[in-house]
Scaffold this active site. Structure first.
Site, PDB file in Angstrom:
ATOM      1  N   GLN A   1       0.814  -1.218   0.000  1.00 28.77           N
ATOM      2  CA  GLN A   1       0.000   0.000   0.000  1.00 28.77           C
ATOM      3  C   GLN A   1       0.847   1.268   0.000  1.00 28.77           C
ATOM      4  O   GLN A   1       0.497   2.260  -0.640  1.00 28.77           O
ATOM      5  CB  GLN A   1      -0.938  -0.004   1.206  1.00 28.77           C
ATOM      6  CG  GLN A   1      -2.109  -0.954   1.050  1.00 28.77           C
ATOM      7  CD  GLN A   1      -3.039  -0.925   2.247  1.00 28.77           C
ATOM      8  OE1 GLN A   1      -2.738  -0.318   3.273  1.00 28.77           O
ATOM      9  NE2 GLN A   1      -4.176  -1.586   2.128  1.00 28.77           N
TER      10      GLN A   1
ATOM     11  N   ASP B   1       1.800   2.161  -3.577  1.00 30.34           N
ATOM     12  CA  ASP B   1       0.713   2.134  -4.559  1.00 30.34           C
ATOM     13  C   ASP B   1       0.489   3.516  -5.160  1.00 30.34           C
ATOM     14  O   ASP B   1      -0.302   4.315  -4.655  1.00 30.34           O
ATOM     15  CB  ASP B   1      -0.560   1.618  -3.874  1.00 30.34           C
ATOM     16  CG  ASP B   1      -1.707   1.418  -4.849  1.00 30.34           C
ATOM     17  OD1 ASP B   1      -1.560   1.789  -6.037  1.00 30.34           O
ATOM     18  OD2 ASP B   1      -2.755   0.896  -4.433  1.00 30.34           O
TER      19      ASP B   1
ATOM     20  N   TYR C   1     -10.645  -4.341  -8.596  1.00 28.84           N
ATOM     21  CA  TYR C   1     -11.335  -3.691  -9.701  1.00 28.84           C
ATOM     22  C   TYR C   1     -12.584  -4.478 -10.074  1.00 28.84           C
ATOM     23  O   TYR C   1     -12.756  -5.633  -9.702  1.00 28.84           O
ATOM     24  CB  TYR C   1     -10.420  -3.598 -10.930  1.00 28.84           C
ATOM     25  CG  TYR C   1      -9.211  -2.730 -10.729  1.00 28.84           C
ATOM     26  CD1 TYR C   1      -9.336  -1.354 -10.670  1.00 28.84           C
ATOM     27  CD2 TYR C   1      -7.938  -3.285 -10.599  1.00 28.84           C
ATOM     28  CE1 TYR C   1      -8.227  -0.544 -10.487  1.00 28.84           C
ATOM     29  CE2 TYR C   1      -6.819  -2.485 -10.412  1.00 28.84           C
ATOM     30  CZ  TYR C   1      -6.971  -1.117 -10.360  1.00 28.84           C
ATOM     31  OH  TYR C   1      -5.869  -0.323 -10.181  1.00 28.84           O
TER      32      TYR C   1
END
Length: 373
Positions: free
Chosen positions: A123, A126, A223
């Site tokens: 993270q 990212d 997604y």
């Protein structure tokens, strides 16, 4: 070990790959950092700030560099001048594929920031999420600026001014930030996303989730999966009254490497009220709104349609700070025993490495290149 920060050359790119505070941390790790003159100028970071952080500011910063950091990929001609084995860190769109081919032939190791795996451990690296945060905030500000009415409720002695009605389609990082910003500005916000967890996330931001009862389309990496044409049409039909009732529509649905889904037709926009505003953050990937054009404001019916183009760069300072931290964290991950030493068995390193030692390691990119010969 030397990290080079280059000045971006694309006209609309105002970001820089590392900001001074990150340079200072990398110097403490044992790196030399060289920055090209005016590299941070458009993001409001001066050459003197880089010098104070411990960087050398000079042309030819990429000469004999271990790592070359940029936002956009380097030009093909510049890649050909780098030493074999140099590592590149940037966004690296693979279509058109000229940059990937040039990096492969020059035996460069190219890491694509958009391919960082979307796992908990990654993270902090990212970059897609960090830049989407900036884009979502910017989208709400654009909508508020261009809407010819107040966002918040106002109760005055002269009467009551009702709040603006804002609709957000797509509740990923950009969509949630757009929701949060529109709420902070006082609008009434509704939002829709096809993913299972989206309704709860939308509600947590103070917006009303729209339930179309079409089922979810959860896909890999957080997604949404592509939908059939029939389902897409049904979704548009069910969203049409929400679009017509909105004063401002913000669309954020996009998946890297794929054409953005068309969520709103021209006819749906034409039914919006006079003075309505549409902000399409997905314009560069084909657009969520039929007729939107990246980098252009145009009228469809009575609505102004704003097509996003490199939206994070429009807030270059904070976007650079966030992106630079992603890059610095990735470099730190690849620093072992006081040397830049990527571990290609690491899921993060392997996931974002496109080329290495004259080979294309990223399978979808390799298949794309093979299909274009």
């Amino acid at each position: 070990m030397k990290i080079a920060v280059v000045r971006e050359t694309r006209p609309a790119e105002r970001r820089v790959a590392l900001v001074p505070e990150q340079v200072a941390k990398l110097v403490q790790l044992g790196y030399e950092v060289a920055v090209e003159p005016a590299a941070g100028e458009r993001a409001l970071y001066s050459d003197d700030a880089y010098r104070e952080a411990g960087a050398e500011v000079a042309w030819g910063a990429d000469h004999a560099a271990t790592v070359v950091a940029s936002v956009q990929p380097l030009e093909r001609e510049r890649l050909q001048r780098l030493h074999a084995g140099t590592a590149l860190m940037s966004f690296l769109p693979t279509n058109p594929p000229d940059v990937v081919r040039a990096a492969t032939r020059a035996r460069l190791t190219a890491f694509a920031m958009e391919l960082i795996p979307r796992i908990s451990r990654a993270q902090a690296m990212d970059a897609l999420s960090s830049q989407a945060l900036v884009a979502g905030y910017r989208a709400a500000i654009v909508a508020a600026e261009r809407l010819p009415r107040f966002f918040p409720l106002n109760m005055t002695a002269a009467g009551t001014v009702p709040p603006a009605q804002v609709l957000v389609l797509g509740a990923g990082v950009a969509g949630l930030q757009a929701i949060a910003t529109a709420k902070r500005l006082g609008a009434v916000v509704k939002a829709y996303d096809v993913r299972t967890a989206a309704a709860e996330e939308i509600a947590s931001m103070g917006a009303q989730p729209i339930e179309l009862e079409l089922g979810t389309l959860d896909g890999p990496g957080g997604y949404a999966r592509e939908m059939t044409p029939e389902r897409a049409q049904l979704q548009r039909d069910l969203l049409a009254p929400y679009v017509a009732g909105a004063d401002a529509l913000i669309t954020t649905a996009a998946v890297p490497g794929r054409t953005a889904p068309m969520l709103v037709t021209r006819e749906m926009v034409e039914r919006m009220k006079p003075g309505s505003v549409v902000v399409d953050l997905a314009s560069e990937q084909g657009g969520n709104v039929e007729g939107s054009v990246a980098g252009t404001e145009l009228m469809i019916g009575n609505a102004l349609v704003w097509g996003g183009s490199n939206v994070p760069s429009q807030l270059a300072g904070p976007a650079s700070r966030l992106y630079g931290q992603n890059v610095a964290n990735l470099i730190t991950l690849m620093t072992r025993n006081a040397a830049f030493d990527p571990d290609f068995s690491d899921e993060i390193v392997a996931g974002c490495c496109v080329t290495h030692d004259g080979k294309v390691l990223h399978e979808p990119t390799r298949e794309l290149l093979e299909g274009q010969y």
